[in-house]
Design an enzyme around this catalytic site. Sequence first.
Site, PDB file in Angstrom:
ATOM      1  N   GLU A  30       0.753  -1.641  -0.555  1.00 30.87           N
ATOM      2  CA  GLU A  30       0.137   0.045   0.232  1.00 30.87           C
ATOM      3  C   GLU A  30       0.533   1.250   0.336  1.00 30.87           C
ATOM      4  O   GLU A  30       0.921   2.666  -0.476  1.00 30.87           O
ATOM      5  CB  GLU A  30      -0.663   0.160   0.811  1.00 30.87           C
ATOM      6  N   GLU A  73      -4.427  -9.195   3.889  1.00 30.44           N
ATOM      7  CA  GLU A  73      -5.078  -8.752   4.965  1.00 30.44           C
ATOM      8  C   GLU A  73      -6.348  -9.278   5.520  1.00 30.44           C
ATOM      9  O   GLU A  73      -6.361  -9.367   6.362  1.00 30.44           O
ATOM     10  CB  GLU A  73      -5.818  -7.352   4.960  1.00 30.44           C
TER      11      GLU A  73
HETATM   12  C1  LIG Z   1      -3.241  -1.967   7.406  1.00 32.50           C
HETATM   13  C2  LIG Z   1      -2.592  -3.042   6.748  1.00 32.50           C
HETATM   14  O1  LIG Z   1      -3.292  -2.533   5.013  1.00 32.50           O
HETATM   15  C3  LIG Z   1      -2.797  -3.758   7.757  1.00 32.50           C
HETATM   16  C4  LIG Z   1      -1.755  -4.928   7.449  1.00 32.50           C
HETATM   17  O2  LIG Z   1      -0.322  -4.414   6.638  1.00 32.50           O
HETATM   18  S1  LIG Z   1      -1.435  -6.775   7.537  1.00 32.50           S
HETATM   19  C5  LIG Z   1      -0.327  -7.332   7.641  1.00 32.50           C
HETATM   20  C6  LIG Z   1      -0.253  -7.833   5.706  1.00 32.50           C
HETATM   21  N1  LIG Z   1       0.716  -8.691   5.487  1.00 32.50           N
HETATM   22  C7  LIG Z   1       0.959 -10.095   6.090  1.00 32.50           C
HETATM   23  O3  LIG Z   1      -0.194 -10.449   6.235  1.00 32.50           O
HETATM   24  C8  LIG Z   1       2.106 -10.629   5.696  1.00 32.50           C
HETATM   25  C9  LIG Z   1       2.936 -11.687   7.156  1.00 32.50           C
HETATM   26  N2  LIG Z   1       3.783 -11.830   6.911  1.00 32.50           N
HETATM   27  C10 LIG Z   1       3.546 -13.253   6.179  1.00 32.50           C
HETATM   28  O4  LIG Z   1       2.534 -13.097   5.193  1.00 32.50           O
HETATM   29  C11 LIG Z   1       5.413 -14.002   6.228  1.00 32.50           C
HETATM   30  O5  LIG Z   1       5.792 -13.903   7.851  1.00 32.50           O
HETATM   31  C12 LIG Z   1       6.691 -13.249   4.939  1.00 32.50           C
HETATM   32  C13 LIG Z   1       5.246 -14.151   4.051  1.00 32.50           C
HETATM   33  C14 LIG Z   1       6.456 -12.195   4.685  1.00 32.50           C
HETATM   34  C15 LIG Z   1       7.377 -14.687   5.028  1.00 32.50           C
HETATM   35  O6  LIG Z   1       7.156 -16.132   5.796  1.00 32.50           O
HETATM   36  P1  LIG Z   1       9.165 -16.428   6.254  1.00 32.50           P
HETATM   37  O7  LIG Z   1      10.343 -15.728   5.060  1.00 32.50           O
HETATM   38  O8  LIG Z   1       7.918 -17.613   6.002  1.00 32.50           O
HETATM   39  O9  LIG Z   1       8.786 -16.129   7.383  1.00 32.50           O
HETATM   40  P2  LIG Z   1       8.098 -16.137   8.663  1.00 32.50           P
HETATM   41  O10 LIG Z   1       8.576 -16.724   9.805  1.00 32.50           O
HETATM   42  O11 LIG Z   1       6.454 -15.968   8.234  1.00 32.50           O
HETATM   43  O12 LIG Z   1       8.203 -14.367   9.563  1.00 32.50           O
HETATM   44  C16 LIG Z   1       9.263 -14.453  10.055  1.00 32.50           C
HETATM   45  C17 LIG Z   1       9.495 -13.631  11.243  1.00 32.50           C
HETATM   46  O13 LIG Z   1       8.434 -12.042  10.676  1.00 32.50           O
HETATM   47  C18 LIG Z   1       7.441 -11.677  11.849  1.00 32.50           C
HETATM   48  N3  LIG Z   1       6.639 -11.133  10.991  1.00 32.50           N
HETATM   49  C19 LIG Z   1       6.412 -11.184   9.387  1.00 32.50           C
HETATM   50  N4  LIG Z   1       5.511 -10.410   9.005  1.00 32.50           N
HETATM   51  C20 LIG Z   1       5.142  -9.520   9.756  1.00 32.50           C
HETATM   52  C21 LIG Z   1       4.513  -8.671  10.290  1.00 32.50           C
HETATM   53  N5  LIG Z   1       3.170  -8.589   9.231  1.00 32.50           N
HETATM   54  N6  LIG Z   1       3.953  -8.164  11.267  1.00 32.50           N
HETATM   55  C22 LIG Z   1       4.801  -8.716  12.392  1.00 32.50           C
HETATM   56  N7  LIG Z   1       5.593  -9.808  12.066  1.00 32.50           N
HETATM   57  C23 LIG Z   1       5.693 -10.435  11.088  1.00 32.50           C
HETATM   58  C24 LIG Z   1       6.988 -13.327  11.650  1.00 32.50           C
HETATM   59  O14 LIG Z   1       6.288 -13.270  12.760  1.00 32.50           O
HETATM   60  C25 LIG Z   1       7.859 -14.080  12.296  1.00 32.50           C
HETATM   61  O15 LIG Z   1       8.550 -13.442  13.348  1.00 32.50           O
HETATM   62  P3  LIG Z   1       9.614 -15.200  14.361  1.00 32.50           P
HETATM   63  O16 LIG Z   1      10.599 -15.300  13.533  1.00 32.50           O
HETATM   64  O17 LIG Z   1       9.282 -14.154  15.908  1.00 32.50           O
HETATM   65  O18 LIG Z   1       8.350 -15.879  14.259  1.00 32.50           O
END
Ligand SMILES: C[C@H](O)CC(=O)SCCNC(=O)CCNC(=O)[C@H](O)C(C)(C)COP(=O)(O)OP(=O)(O)OC[C@H]1O[C@@H](n2cnc3c(N)ncnc32)[C@H](O)[C@@H]1OP(=O)(O)O
Length: 726
Positions: free
Chosen positions: A116, A136
């Site tokens: 975004e 999301e």
């Molecule tokens: C207002 C907005 O529109 C709202 C948002 O943006 S909500 C967030 C949207 N983003 C997401 O949903 C993405 C969430 N993350 C993921 O899908 C996956 O973590 C990823 C594809 C980025 C990476 O995957 P991968 O490499 O397998 O690593 P993964 O183990 O999942 O994550 C690594 C670490 O980063 C953290 N992390 C990843 N994305 C995060 C996030 N958005 N916020 C906080 N922590 C996050 C995980 O909790 C993990 O922490 P840990 O090592 O302490 O367990």
Amino acid sequence: MAGSIRVTMDVGADGVALITIFNPPVNALHPIIIQGLKEKYAEAMDRDDVKAIVLTGAAGKFCGGFDINVFTIVQETGDVSHLPDVSVELVSNTMEAGKKPSVAAIQGLALGGGLELTMGCHARIATPETQLGLPELTLGVMPGFGGTQRLPRLVGLPKAIEMMLQSKFITAKEGKERGLIDALCSPDELIKVARFWALEIANYRKPWTRSIDRTDKLGSLSEARTVLSMARQQAKKVAANLPQHQACLDVIEEGVLCGGQAGVLKEANVFKELVLAPTARSLVHVFFAQRSTTKVPGVTDIQLKPRQIRKVAVIGGGLMGSGIATALLVGNISVVLKEVNAQFLQRGQKTIAGNLEGLVKRGSLTKDKMNKAISLLKGALDYEDFKDVDMVIEAVIEKVPLKQSIFADLEKVCPPHCILASNTSTIDLNVVGEKTNAQDRIIGAHFFSPAHIMPLLEIVRTEKTSPQAILDLITVGKIIKKVPVVVGNCTGFAVNRTFFPYTQGAQLLVSLGIDLFRIDRLINSFGMPMGPFQLQDVAGYGVALAVKEIYAAAFGTRNFESGLVDLMAENGRQGKINGKGYYLYEKGAKPKPDPSIQPVIDEYRRRAKTMPGGKPVTLSDQDILEMVFFPVVNEACRVMDENVVIRASDLDIASVLGMGFPKYRGGLIFWADTVGASYICSKLSKWSETYGDFFKPSSYLEERAKSGRALGAPRVAQKDLTRSRM
Ligand SMILES: C[C@H](O)CC(=O)SCCNC(=O)CCNC(=O)[C@H](O)C(C)(C)COP(=O)(O)OP(=O)(O)OC[C@H]1O[C@@H](n2cnc3c(N)ncnc32)[C@H](O)[C@@H]1OP(=O)(O)O
């Protein structure tokens, strides 16, 4: 933590300010980062030596989105003021409407709030394989930094809806074809090209485009209405119990009807409602719970390094063995598949080929990768190829002497470092390894059928299994894209043990006079992929019959031995395998309830003699759901009490990924805590007086009901060290 989290700005001699987000591992938008971005942007807008801005993320990853930890804080406090104003203040007013152009330099990933931010920039430059998405909705919310408005304006309504409602990622290469990305380049060139674009826009040699003002990709109003209406119908079908899908479509519609800015404002309001709703609470819990499963005290915190597992032998080419082999091959691990004769071996190899082709058809594997996977497979009828394997996974039928003799052989033929794993779903691993001196290398690798598709890997350790073996299996699990959950050794381990009362409870209800198809319908509308009777049909009756005695011996008076499956089998029914179970299965048609089952049910009720006074009972829908699920929660309490799982949330993940418990209810224990230990305990107590020990509350449940402590709370209040909070 704060030291590693920062936003930096370097202004080059070319007049481009390079703003970089540093927040390993995924550059999540923590409030410190948001504050940093606001400050650096304000400075860049102010400074006379800055003509244009390039926004990027450190260490090869643009940004994984808004920091999800903040959602937990909002949900715990109920205070939405913890959500910083990014959408209007930063993205719309500062970046997009700013007097200097911004260009996003995107590598690795740009997800959620990350993508975004880039859409608030005036151009996006990316490396081709970068993953772009707005996931999301999987967290129970929706894009909240203007994504619901800008994505449709950049890629068109149908694609934007698909990306948001299905949380589908696309590569930057596809993003370029669809108009989301302006130019592709190699990682080495990324910043240079982005700087060039930023200056070109500042000098009006490239268009200074504000995505929010565009309408060219939205189509006519009637086209938009048709697309939205179809999306609503689809969402009703696939996401019936989820509020965020319809809410997201409402917000998109607002933007189509009243303009992007109006859409942005509505988005911000609806976002705040969604984040506090039960669905988001559950899904955010699942997000973190899933990532906790690989944090295993005494294994992952003692500086051990995972060893490389290059070659794995799978013993048994049946349904499970072939599925496991498929998963390994897709993970680029060489597999030796061993069978007892050429005919069985050929059948196993054929099943693997079929599995791989299935993955290609589903679009989850390319043809090239399928061919690579097949080239890594070798068949074997003896142990010749076992001399250099790093791991063996035994997947033969559940017969103790057979498994014992296989493990005794393995100890002789495999190298001394080799991990000796069994895919048993019930048999005590100490018994499996009894005839070896390799107890420290013996471990359970319990996959769920179909093993190449189901995401859970239950890793079973005995008291003697070495931390190294556990770590290595966790690592293999991750490589083959499974979610590993480490559990202790007991009958049925964590998943099958917790859920043994699921089928039994449903059968008990049928014996009391409740229609089995009604039970299935209710459980299905609760959110399980199918009811317990259809599940039994699909799994086949063989397993149920094989484990019957093991369960009876292990669970004593709380085991409800129904005999229904035996009657079904006597009636010539084998479930889906022969097309005749509780349901009728015809090729290409949906399973149909089979009315001719009634005599079997009548006979079953006659024999069971469970109806009080010999009369069928009358139960409400809620009673039925509770009588199926509360005994499962009760057994889960015993599983936690005996430390079979490390933490309650592991059972949430195991229930979601192993049994299909609805993710949006947060998993079994999270859900049970929303119902309340005291209520569950009182209901079980009442039923146990009428229907016997099957419902008798466990001491753990009674204690939690009395003390008011949540079922999922650790035994001794302890600081959760596995999650770093702000
Ligand atoms: C207002 C907005 O529109 C709202 C948002 O943006 S909500 C967030 C949207 N983003 C997401 O949903 C993405 C969430 N993350 C993921 O899908 C996956 O973590 C990823 C594809 C980025 C990476 O995957 P991968 O490499 O397998 O690593 P993964 O183990 O999942 O994550 C690594 C670490 O980063 C953290 N992390 C990843 N994305 C995060 C996030 N958005 N916020 C906080 N922590 C996050 C995980 O909790 C993990 O922490 P840990 O090592 O302490 O367990």
